[in-house]
Design a protein around this motif. Structure first.
Motif, PDB file in Angstrom:
ATOM      1  N   GLU A 184       5.328   6.132 -11.000  1.00 51.85           N
ATOM      2  CA  GLU A 184       4.022   5.929 -10.380  1.00 51.85           C
ATOM      3  C   GLU A 184       3.692   4.437 -10.371  1.00 51.85           C
ATOM      4  O   GLU A 184       3.656   3.791 -11.420  1.00 51.85           O
ATOM      5  CB  GLU A 184       2.956   6.699 -11.174  1.00 51.85           C
ATOM      6  CG  GLU A 184       1.533   6.409 -10.756  1.00 51.85           C
ATOM      7  CD  GLU A 184       1.284   6.618  -9.282  1.00 51.85           C
ATOM      8  OE1 GLU A 184       0.748   5.684  -8.649  1.00 51.85           O
ATOM      9  OE2 GLU A 184       1.626   7.697  -8.760  1.00 51.85           O
ATOM     10  N   SER A 216       6.857   3.021   0.733  1.00 45.78           N
ATOM     11  CA  SER A 216       6.590   4.251  -0.004  1.00 45.78           C
ATOM     12  C   SER A 216       5.241   4.265  -0.703  1.00 45.78           C
ATOM     13  O   SER A 216       4.754   5.341  -1.089  1.00 45.78           O
ATOM     14  CB  SER A 216       7.687   4.473  -1.049  1.00 45.78           C
ATOM     15  OG  SER A 216       7.706   3.401  -1.979  1.00 45.78           O
ATOM     16  N   ASP A 217       4.633   3.085  -0.882  1.00 49.12           N
ATOM     17  CA  ASP A 217       3.447   3.053  -1.740  1.00 49.12           C
ATOM     18  C   ASP A 217       2.352   2.101  -1.261  1.00 49.12           C
ATOM     19  O   ASP A 217       1.419   1.802  -2.009  1.00 49.12           O
ATOM     20  CB  ASP A 217       3.848   2.689  -3.176  1.00 49.12           C
ATOM     21  CG  ASP A 217       4.631   1.383  -3.277  1.00 49.12           C
ATOM     22  OD1 ASP A 217       4.524   0.552  -2.353  1.00 49.12           O
ATOM     23  OD2 ASP A 217       5.347   1.198  -4.276  1.00 49.12           O
ATOM     24  N   THR A 240      -1.415   3.059  -1.812  1.00 52.06           N
ATOM     25  CA  THR A 240      -1.845   2.906  -3.206  1.00 52.06           C
ATOM     26  C   THR A 240      -2.100   1.444  -3.517  1.00 52.06           C
ATOM     27  O   THR A 240      -3.081   1.094  -4.192  1.00 52.06           O
ATOM     28  CB  THR A 240      -0.778   3.475  -4.157  1.00 52.06           C
ATOM     29  OG1 THR A 240      -0.580   4.859  -3.862  1.00 52.06           O
ATOM     30  CG2 THR A 240      -1.197   3.326  -5.612  1.00 52.06           C
TER      31      THR A 240
END
Length: 219
Positions: free
Chosen positions: A169, A195-196, A199
């Motif tokens: 994470e 991918s992130d 976030t």
């Protein structure tokens, strides 16, 4: 809408949703990471309006970007990969932003190159946020000294950059980088990839470095 424009719109939409969810009123710059892709693969993104691009290697960028920037004014070129000190002069000539300043010898080389060339690309200090032996970036404990050296050398340091450990994470690592930036009065946060990136934007990224979500898989 063609596939390239659709992918670009999808990423911009993801950034916009994350900014809204975070109640942010500022922006997050999208850098399209074009490493390993040739000029023919890059031109459709330029045609769709993308202007910020990221490369990992000085030599690869030098081979393909002079012609592309001659075709389209306003391209902003980011170095997002590790930089050898002996390539500092070439990097300063070619790139507008350098994201991977991570050690004293590179600070010294970049400072000399900027004086010699008269060009001063914006710089991020790369932090090894997960303390991984195989990754570039300065140790968290070394950040204050490296930042002080960079400022003394005249580097225009605008923020911090990180690549979190894979397959875990990323949010705690992004939050830690944001805290380090606040502690050192730095506004820029270069963090988040395909991918992130949502976030990362939620946690304060001002720049996201997105490759496969725009270009597809690399060969």
């Amino acid at each position: 809408m063609d596939a390239v424009s659709e992918r670009l719109a999808e990423v911009h939409g993801g950034i916009a949703r994350a900014l809204k969810d975070a109640a942010r009123t500022d922006a997050a710059q999208l850098v399209a990471v074009s490493k390993t892709f040739d000029a023919d693969a890059i031109r459709p993104l330029i045609a769709a309006g993308q202007r910020h691009f990221g490369e990992n290697r000085v030599s690869e960028a030098a081979d393909k970007w002079p012609a592309l920037t001659a075709e389209t004014p306003g391209i902003v070129l980011h170095l997002v990969g590790q930089l050898q000190s002996n390539k500092a002069e070439a990097a300063v000539r070619l790139f507008d932003v350098i994201h991977s300043v991570d050690r004293p010898s590179l600070v010294t080389a970049l400072g000399k190159a900027m004086v010699a060339s008269g060009r001063r690309p914006d710089c991020y200090i790369q932090v090894n946020i997960g303390a991984e032996d195989q990754k570039g970036g300065c140790a968290i404990a070394d950040l204050p000294a490296l930042l002080a050296q960079a400022r003394d050398a005249g580097l225009p340091v605008i923020g911090l950059m990180c690549v979190p450990p894979a397959d875990v994470e990323p949010a705690p690592y992004f939050a830690l980088l944001a805290k380090l930036a606040r502690d050192h009065a730095l506004a820029g946060l270069s963090m988040g990839m395909s991918s992130d990136y949502p976030t990362a934007v939620l946690l304060g990224a001002t720049v996201v470095r997105v490759g496969s979500a725009l270009f597809g898989g690399r060969g």
